[in-house]
Design a protein around this motif. Structure first.
Motif, PDB file in Angstrom:
ATOM      1  N   LYS A  39       0.832  -1.198   0.000  1.00 26.09           N
ATOM      2  CA  LYS A  39       0.000   0.000   0.000  1.00 26.09           C
ATOM      3  C   LYS A  39       0.870   1.253   0.000  1.00 26.09           C
ATOM      4  CE  LYS A  39      -3.892  -2.297   0.486  1.00 26.09           C
ATOM      5  NZ  LYS A  39      -4.904  -2.338  -0.600  1.00 26.09           N
ATOM      6  N   PRO A  40       0.428   2.307  -0.678  1.00 23.91           N
ATOM      7  CA  PRO A  40       1.173   3.571  -0.650  1.00 23.91           C
ATOM      8  C   PRO A  40       0.883   4.372   0.607  1.00 23.91           C
ATOM      9  CG  PRO A  40      -0.733   3.795  -2.075  1.00 23.91           C
ATOM     10  CD  PRO A  40      -0.711   2.357  -1.611  1.00 23.91           C
ATOM     11  N   SER A  41       1.697   5.393   0.836  1.00 21.68           N
ATOM     12  CA  SER A  41       1.507   6.261   1.990  1.00 21.68           C
ATOM     13  C   SER A  41       0.182   7.001   1.879  1.00 21.68           C
ATOM     14  CB  SER A  41       2.661   7.268   2.074  1.00 21.68           C
ATOM     15  OG  SER A  41       2.700   8.075   0.904  1.00 21.68           O
ATOM     16  N   GLY A  42      -0.448   7.211   3.049  1.00 18.14           N
ATOM     17  CA  GLY A  42      -1.722   7.916   3.081  1.00 18.14           C
ATOM     18  C   GLY A  42      -2.878   7.118   2.548  1.00 18.14           C
ATOM     19  N   ALA A  43      -2.642   5.848   2.213  1.00 22.89           N
ATOM     20  CA  ALA A  43      -3.700   5.013   1.626  1.00 22.89           C
ATOM     21  C   ALA A  43      -3.577   3.566   2.096  1.00 22.89           C
ATOM     22  CB  ALA A  43      -3.662   5.095   0.106  1.00 22.89           C
ATOM     23  N   GLY A  44      -3.311   3.403   3.394  1.00 26.82           N
ATOM     24  CA  GLY A  44      -3.320   2.050   3.958  1.00 26.82           C
ATOM     25  C   GLY A  44      -1.974   1.461   4.293  1.00 26.82           C
ATOM     26  N   ALA A  45      -0.865   2.199   4.063  1.00 31.05           N
ATOM     27  CA  ALA A  45       0.463   1.650   4.354  1.00 31.05           C
ATOM     28  C   ALA A  45       0.627   1.363   5.841  1.00 31.05           C
ATOM     29  CB  ALA A  45       1.557   2.604   3.877  1.00 31.05           C
ATOM     30  N   ILE A  46       0.203   2.293   6.699  1.00 27.72           N
ATOM     31  CA  ILE A  46       0.336   2.098   8.138  1.00 27.72           C
ATOM     32  C   ILE A  46      -0.542   0.935   8.598  1.00 27.72           C
ATOM     33  CG2 ILE A  46      -0.131   3.115  10.416  1.00 27.72           C
ATOM     34  CD1 ILE A  46       0.735   5.792   9.289  1.00 27.72           C
ATOM     35  N   ARG A  47      -1.756   0.857   8.090  1.00 26.64           N
ATOM     36  CA  ARG A  47      -2.651  -0.239   8.482  1.00 26.64           C
ATOM     37  C   ARG A  47      -2.040  -1.585   8.111  1.00 26.64           C
ATOM     38  NH1 ARG A  47      -8.137  -0.209   9.804  1.00 26.64           N
ATOM     39  NH2 ARG A  47      -8.654  -2.282  10.631  1.00 26.64           N
ATOM     40  N   GLU A  48      -1.402  -1.654   6.949  1.00 26.47           N
ATOM     41  CA  GLU A  48      -0.744  -2.894   6.521  1.00 26.47           C
ATOM     42  C   GLU A  48       0.412  -3.245   7.451  1.00 26.47           C
ATOM     43  OE1 GLU A  48       1.645  -4.701   2.624  1.00 26.47           O
ATOM     44  OE2 GLU A  48       0.461  -2.860   2.432  1.00 26.47           O
ATOM     45  N   ALA A  49       1.198  -2.239   7.858  1.00 21.77           N
ATOM     46  CA  ALA A  49       2.300  -2.480   8.786  1.00 21.77           C
ATOM     47  C   ALA A  49       1.769  -2.957  10.133  1.00 21.77           C
ATOM     48  CB  ALA A  49       3.127  -1.208   8.957  1.00 21.77           C
ATOM     49  N   CYS A  50       0.658  -2.383  10.594  1.00 23.60           N
ATOM     50  CA  CYS A  50       0.047  -2.799  11.863  1.00 23.60           C
ATOM     51  C   CYS A  50      -0.383  -4.258  11.800  1.00 23.60           C
ATOM     52  CB  CYS A  50      -1.156  -1.919  12.185  1.00 23.60           C
ATOM     53  SG  CYS A  50      -0.740  -0.210  12.611  1.00 23.60           S
ATOM     54  N   TYR A  51      -0.944  -4.654  10.678  1.00 22.67           N
ATOM     55  CA  TYR A  51      -1.383  -6.047  10.488  1.00 22.67           C
ATOM     56  C   TYR A  51      -0.174  -6.985  10.553  1.00 22.67           C
ATOM     57  CZ  TYR A  51      -3.582 -10.129   8.301  1.00 22.67           C
ATOM     58  OH  TYR A  51      -4.058 -11.389   8.035  1.00 22.67           O
ATOM     59  N   PHE A  52       0.928  -6.595   9.905  1.00 20.97           N
ATOM     60  CA  PHE A  52       2.145  -7.405   9.941  1.00 20.97           C
ATOM     61  C   PHE A  52       2.645  -7.555  11.378  1.00 20.97           C
ATOM     62  CE2 PHE A  52       6.677  -7.957  10.104  1.00 20.97           C
ATOM     63  CZ  PHE A  52       7.000  -8.808   9.068  1.00 20.97           C
ATOM     64  N   ILE A  53       2.717  -6.446  12.103  1.00 26.05           N
ATOM     65  CA  ILE A  53       3.243  -6.461  13.471  1.00 26.05           C
ATOM     66  C   ILE A  53       2.395  -7.328  14.385  1.00 26.05           C
ATOM     67  CG2 ILE A  53       3.661  -5.008  15.511  1.00 26.05           C
ATOM     68  CD1 ILE A  53       4.361  -2.742  13.473  1.00 26.05           C
ATOM     69  N   LYS A  54       1.089  -7.184  14.283  1.00 21.49           N
ATOM     70  CA  LYS A  54       0.181  -7.977  15.139  1.00 21.49           C
ATOM     71  C   LYS A  54       0.396  -9.477  14.910  1.00 21.49           C
ATOM     72  CE  LYS A  54      -4.290  -7.993  14.266  1.00 21.49           C
ATOM     73  NZ  LYS A  54      -4.766  -9.403  14.190  1.00 21.49           N
ATOM     74  N   ASN A  55       0.513  -9.874  13.682  1.00 25.48           N
ATOM     75  CA  ASN A  55       0.699 -11.299  13.371  1.00 25.48           C
ATOM     76  C   ASN A  55       2.114 -11.760  13.686  1.00 25.48           C
ATOM     77  OD1 ASN A  55      -1.844 -12.461  11.995  1.00 25.48           O
ATOM     78  ND2 ASN A  55      -1.589 -10.493  10.985  1.00 25.48           N
ATOM     79  N   TYR A  56       3.088 -10.909  13.460  1.00 21.44           N
ATOM     80  CA  TYR A  56       4.475 -11.260  13.771  1.00 21.44           C
ATOM     81  C   TYR A  56       4.653 -11.517  15.260  1.00 21.44           C
ATOM     82  CZ  TYR A  56       9.460 -10.516  14.682  1.00 21.44           C
ATOM     83  OH  TYR A  56      10.740 -10.639  15.127  1.00 21.44           O
ATOM     84  N   ASN A  57       4.049 -10.704  16.098  1.00 19.66           N
ATOM     85  CA  ASN A  57       4.211 -10.819  17.543  1.00 19.66           C
ATOM     86  C   ASN A  57       3.520 -12.049  18.125  1.00 19.66           C
ATOM     87  OD1 ASN A  57       5.904  -8.683  17.968  1.00 19.66           O
ATOM     88  ND2 ASN A  57       4.397  -7.364  18.951  1.00 19.66           N
ATOM     89  N   LYS A  58       2.692 -12.710  17.373  1.00 22.72           N
ATOM     90  CA  LYS A  58       2.007 -13.908  17.871  1.00 22.72           C
ATOM     91  C   LYS A  58       2.972 -15.030  18.209  1.00 22.72           C
ATOM     92  CE  LYS A  58      -2.481 -13.264  15.578  1.00 22.72           C
ATOM     93  NZ  LYS A  58      -3.401 -13.777  14.544  1.00 22.72           N
ATOM     94  N   ARG A  59       4.164 -14.999  17.613  1.00 23.00           N
ATOM     95  CA  ARG A  59       5.134 -16.073  17.858  1.00 23.00           C
ATOM     96  C   ARG A  59       5.823 -15.932  19.210  1.00 23.00           C
ATOM     97  NH1 ARG A  59       9.098 -15.069  12.955  1.00 23.00           N
ATOM     98  NH2 ARG A  59       7.077 -14.601  12.034  1.00 23.00           N
ATOM     99  N   TYR A  60       5.656 -14.778  19.874  1.00 22.30           N
ATOM    100  CA  TYR A  60       6.336 -14.543  21.153  1.00 22.30           C
ATOM    101  C   TYR A  60       5.378 -14.765  22.312  1.00 22.30           C
ATOM    102  CZ  TYR A  60      10.069 -12.521  18.358  1.00 22.30           C
ATOM    103  OH  TYR A  60      11.086 -12.336  17.461  1.00 22.30           O
TER     104      TYR A  60
END
Length: 384
Positions: free
Chosen positions: A363-384
């Protein structure tokens, strides 16, 4: 025992114009050693320069610490022919030799770390009257008359069996007040040796040197990092929260557009205990209002040296850069992009940022890039 750092800077530079202020991995060159000095055991760090813009930058940028001061040096001590010792002695006289240990730091040595500085300070504390940094090189050296200096070519040693030579790298020099007063020199009679990495031997005298050092520095930062559980998300604003454009009205006012879905993504992350920080070079009331609406407490506006601020916050708040996710889009984000546990670049970020980021978002900036990063972080942290 009062230990001070001293970083001499001149406006003039013949090899590379404006070298000290030019951005190296997204930061002014001199801020690499300055940032490390601030995180070392030095009590106070002085920038000594004839460049008023640097003095103004220091006052504005490092307002969060009382450990750095910028002092105007004389024109006489800033000429091409003036020695570094002349600047050191001029400055020491100005402050009436108000120190016990003097540490000369060279701005053109961006590989210097706080550990290197501390090792020099410790060497003097352990009884040496001065110390300098060197590199252990395993290169074979020759005289101009065709005779070898440091080996027998008839019995060429293997690298692992070759002690090599210690070469002064010009990065850090430390001495007692008595040495500087009596010898008028950065070194005394009982000198300690502190080894640094071989990369630190590279000088910056030409454009090709600059490219080599910058690439080596990028790789060093990447090698130091290690992905761990993400506890902090740090975000740039323009080009991350927004599409990077500004709309001006006829009255000169401007507006920015924010994606509401990004705000919801950040709210979800906070529910999982992740601290969100904002770090932008812009001093914007609009940004401050938006972050207040999003209930983001740690908002840092007008930040040019983002890397030093992030390291300072990590020390003050007891987290590691390995625990940080960072989203940035332009060169002033480069040092953080290369140094944190996970770095993200929006789809429309600058090419050099996308090249060095761990993840290029779809996603580009101002159009969902942060939301996509948040989704990655939430799922990444599940392993800890």
């Amino acid at each position: 025992m009062k230990k001070i750092g001293f970083i001499p800077l001149r406006k003039g530079s013949k090899g590379i114009v404006g070298k000290n202020k030019r951005k190296m991995v997204g930061r002014p060159l001199y801020t690499w050693v300055l940032g490390e000095a601030l995180h070392s055991d030095l009590d106070l760090v002085y920038i000594y320069t004839d460049d008023q813009s640097i003095i103004d930058f220091i006052a504005k940028e490092y307002h969060y610490t009382n450990k750095v001061k910028a002092v105007l040096r004389s024109d006489a001590s800033a000429t091409d022919t003036a020695s570094t010792e002349s600047a050191m002695l001029e400055f020491a006289t100005q402050i009436d030799y108000d120190f016990d240990v003097f540490c000369l730091l060279q701005a053109t040595s961006p590989f210097t770390t706080a550990l290197d500085i501390n090792n020099c300070l410790d060497t003097v504390a352990d009884g040496k009257d001065s110390a300098l940094t060197v590199v252990n090189t395993h290169r074979f050296l020759w005289n101009a008359n065709g005779t070898p200096i440091n080996y027998d070519y008839n019995n060429r040693p293997r690298r692992q069996d070759f002690e090599g030579l210690l070469i002064e790298n010009g990065a850090v020099y430390t001495c007692t007040k008595q040495v500087l007063q009596n010898n008028k020199n950065r070194l005394g009679q009982n000198i300690g040796i502190v080894k640094m990495s071989e990369d630190s031997l590279q000088e910056i005298d030409s454009e090709s040197d600059w490219i080599v050092v910058e690439n080596l520095l990028i790789e060093r930062q990447k090698q130091l990092k290690k992905a761990e559980k993400i506890t902090h998300l740090v975000l740039d604003v323009d080009g991350v929260f927004t599409d990077g454009t500004i709309t001006y009205t006829k009255d000169g006012e401007h507006t920015k557009s924010f994606d509401m879905r990004d705000g919801m993504g950040l709210e979800i992350l906070r529910q999982f205990g992740i601290e969100v920080m904002i770090m932008t070079s812009e001093q914007s009331e609009l940004v401050a209002k938006r972050m207040e609406k999003l209930q983001i407490k740690q908002v840092f506006l007008g930040v040019k040296d983002k890397y030093t601020l992030l390291k300072t916050l990590s020390i003050q708040q007891n987290f590691s850069l390995n625990n940080v996710a960072y989203v940035g889009d332009d060169v002033n984000d480069m040092a953080n992009i290369c140094s944190v546990g996970w770095s993200f670049a929006p789809q429309n970020a600058m090419t050099e940022i996308k090249t060095n980021a761990d993840v290029v978002l779809s996603k580009p900036s101002g159009a969902g890039a942060i939301r996509e990063a948040c989704y990655f972080i939430k799922n990444y942290n599940k392993r800890y």
